[in-house]
Scaffold this motif. Structure first.
Motif, short mmCIF file in Angstrom:
data_model
loop_
_atom_site.label_atom_id
_atom_site.label_comp_id
_atom_site.label_asym_id
_atom_site.label_seq_id
_atom_site.Cartn_x
_atom_site.Cartn_y
_atom_site.Cartn_z
N PRO A 280 7.62 -1.67 1.32
CA PRO A 280 7.02 -0.64 0.46
C PRO A 280 5.81 -1.19 -0.32
O PRO A 280 5.67 -2.41 -0.46
CB PRO A 280 8.15 -0.26 -0.51
N ASN A 281 5.00 -0.29 -0.83
CA ASN A 281 3.85 -0.66 -1.66
C ASN A 281 4.29 -1.55 -2.81
O ASN A 281 5.30 -1.27 -3.47
CB ASN A 281 3.19 0.59 -2.27
N GLY A 282 3.53 -2.60 -3.04
CA GLY A 282 3.75 -3.43 -4.23
C GLY A 282 4.95 -4.35 -4.14
O GLY A 282 5.36 -4.93 -5.15
N HIS A 283 5.50 -4.55 -2.93
CA HIS A 283 6.69 -5.39 -2.81
C HIS A 283 6.39 -6.82 -2.35
O HIS A 283 7.30 -7.57 -2.02
CB HIS A 283 7.74 -4.72 -1.92
N GLY A 284 5.10 -7.16 -2.33
CA GLY A 284 4.76 -8.58 -2.16
C GLY A 284 4.21 -9.01 -0.82
O GLY A 284 4.12 -10.21 -0.55
N LYS A 285 3.76 -8.07 0.02
CA LYS A 285 3.26 -8.46 1.34
C LYS A 285 1.94 -9.25 1.24
O LYS A 285 1.81 -10.33 1.80
CB LYS A 285 3.05 -7.22 2.23
N THR A 286 0.97 -8.66 0.51
CA THR A 286 -0.34 -9.32 0.41
C THR A 286 -0.20 -10.67 -0.28
O THR A 286 -0.83 -11.66 0.13
CB THR A 286 -1.33 -8.43 -0.37
N THR A 287 0.63 -10.73 -1.30
CA THR A 287 0.81 -11.99 -2.04
C THR A 287 1.41 -13.05 -1.10
O THR A 287 1.01 -14.22 -1.14
CB THR A 287 1.72 -11.77 -3.26
N GLN B 222 -7.57 -6.61 3.32
CA GLN B 222 -7.73 -5.16 3.26
C GLN B 222 -9.21 -4.89 3.02
O GLN B 222 -9.88 -5.65 2.32
CB GLN B 222 -6.87 -4.58 2.14
N ILE C 47 6.79 -13.35 -7.43
CA ILE C 47 6.83 -12.07 -6.71
C ILE C 47 7.92 -12.09 -5.64
O ILE C 47 8.56 -11.08 -5.37
CB ILE C 47 5.45 -11.78 -6.06
N TYR D 107 2.24 -15.28 -8.67
CA TYR D 107 1.05 -15.61 -9.45
C TYR D 107 1.46 -16.58 -10.56
O TYR D 107 2.64 -16.85 -10.76
CB TYR D 107 0.41 -14.33 -9.97
N HIS E 31 2.10 -0.33 7.40
CA HIS E 31 2.99 0.68 6.84
C HIS E 31 3.55 1.57 7.94
O HIS E 31 4.21 2.56 7.64
CB HIS E 31 2.25 1.52 5.79
N GLU F 132 -2.93 -5.04 6.72
CA GLU F 132 -3.11 -3.62 7.07
C GLU F 132 -4.37 -3.38 7.90
O GLU F 132 -5.28 -2.65 7.50
CB GLU F 132 -3.14 -2.76 5.80
N ARG G 199 4.10 -15.25 -12.78
CA ARG G 199 4.94 -14.19 -12.27
C ARG G 199 5.40 -14.48 -10.85
O ARG G 199 4.57 -14.58 -9.94
CB ARG G 199 4.10 -12.90 -12.29
#
Ligand SMILES: Nc1ncnc2c1ncn2[C@@H]1O[C@H](COP(=O)(O)OP(=O)(O)OP(=O)(O)O)[C@@H](O)[C@H]1O
Length: 254
Positions: free
Chosen positions: A36-43, A83, A17, A12, A196, A164, A15
């Motif tokens: 894992p959650n929050g590790h940058g897949k969607t970004t 999502q 990622i 971003y 996941h 997902e 930031r």
């Protein structure tokens, strides 16, 4: 036909990622992205779609820099299934799917008979023709997921990127969607999905990338890549392996 990234850095405005991403998706191939959650897949997906500018490296679609392509060109090539979201406006399901056709015509042009035919075909394909006239705001989360996939396919894209895609689906619909993903690749599309569930990657993807802290921990052929050791390193938990009578492997979080 190729979506290619090398030394890609993404994130971003203020930031970062992820970085050092090398990715290559050809037509006819399915690539799974796990992490894992929050590790940058969607970004990462949003960057590959051109929705977020890359922060470094190169990103090309069929040899052309993605950043140099118009919004229309990108929309005709790449479809995104985000999502699931609740939706604010009570458009009928068929109208939501029809919105996918705007990538192929003007936003203000009246839909053609062909547009309506494509919408009907996609609703049939996802097994949701019976929902066509229902308001999008009054169907279940799983049904919305199927509508979003139908909308993406109505674009008639060359690549489909799904975030997902089975997250809110019941067991039966999970299988249907994953089989659709294989079928799309069989028709020549390049498909990238996040999941996941390592078992989905194992069974339905040709290749996989394991993303941790925005870096590729490993990538390669899904069947060779997906080992309990690598998955344990990815998720930070012990992984149990089970083998079916047919010899097929499956993983369980230990
Ligand atoms: N708009 C934003 N601005 C700044 N940071 C963001 C923004 N959206 C997400 N992030 C942060 O970026 C990081 C990566 O998020 P991302 O959604 O890419 O992860 P993910 O791997 O897709 O997670 P999940 O599996 O939970 O969906 C997270 O730390 C998140 O908080």
């Amino acid at each position: 036909m190729r979506l290619e990234a090398s030394a890609l850095a993404y994130g971003y405005r203020e930031r970062e990622i992820g970085r050092d991403i090398a990715l290559d998706l050809a037509g006819g191939e399915v690539l799974a992205l796990l992490g894992p959650n929050g590790h940058g897949k969607t970004t990462l997906l949003k960057t590959l779609l051109g929705l977020l500018p890359a922060k470094g490296g190169t990103l090309t679609l069929d040899g052309r820099p993605l950043a140099a392509m118009s919004v229309g060109e990108r929309a005709r090539a790449l479809a995104y299934v985000p999502q699931v979201h609740a939706g604010t406006f009570a458009f009928a399901v068929s109208e939501v799917v029809l919105m996918g056709r705007t990538a192929r015509s003007s936003l203000f042009a009246a839909p053609s008979g062909h547009d309506r035919d494509v919408v009907r075909a996609m609703l049939d394909r996802l097994g949701i023709a019976h929902l066509a006239q229902r308001p999008y705001t009054e169907i279940s989360g799983g049904e919305r997921q199927l509508v979003m996939i139908a909308r993406a396919l109505a674009q008639e894209p060359r690549y489909v990127i799904l975030d997902e895609p089975t997250a809110s689906l019941d067991f039966g619909n999970q299988g249907k969607v994953m089989n659709q993903i294989r079928r799309l690749a069989g028709e020549g599309l390049g498909v990238l999905f996040t999941t996941h569930d390592p078992n989905q990657a194992l069974r339905y993807a040709d290749r996989a990338m394991l993303l941790r802290d925005g870096r590729a921990l490993a990538s390669g052929k899904a069947r060779e890549l997906m080992t309990p050791e690598r998955l344990a390193a990815l998720y930070g938990v012990a992984i149990e392996t089970v083998r079916g009578e047919d010899g097929k492997l499956a993983f369980l979080p230990g």
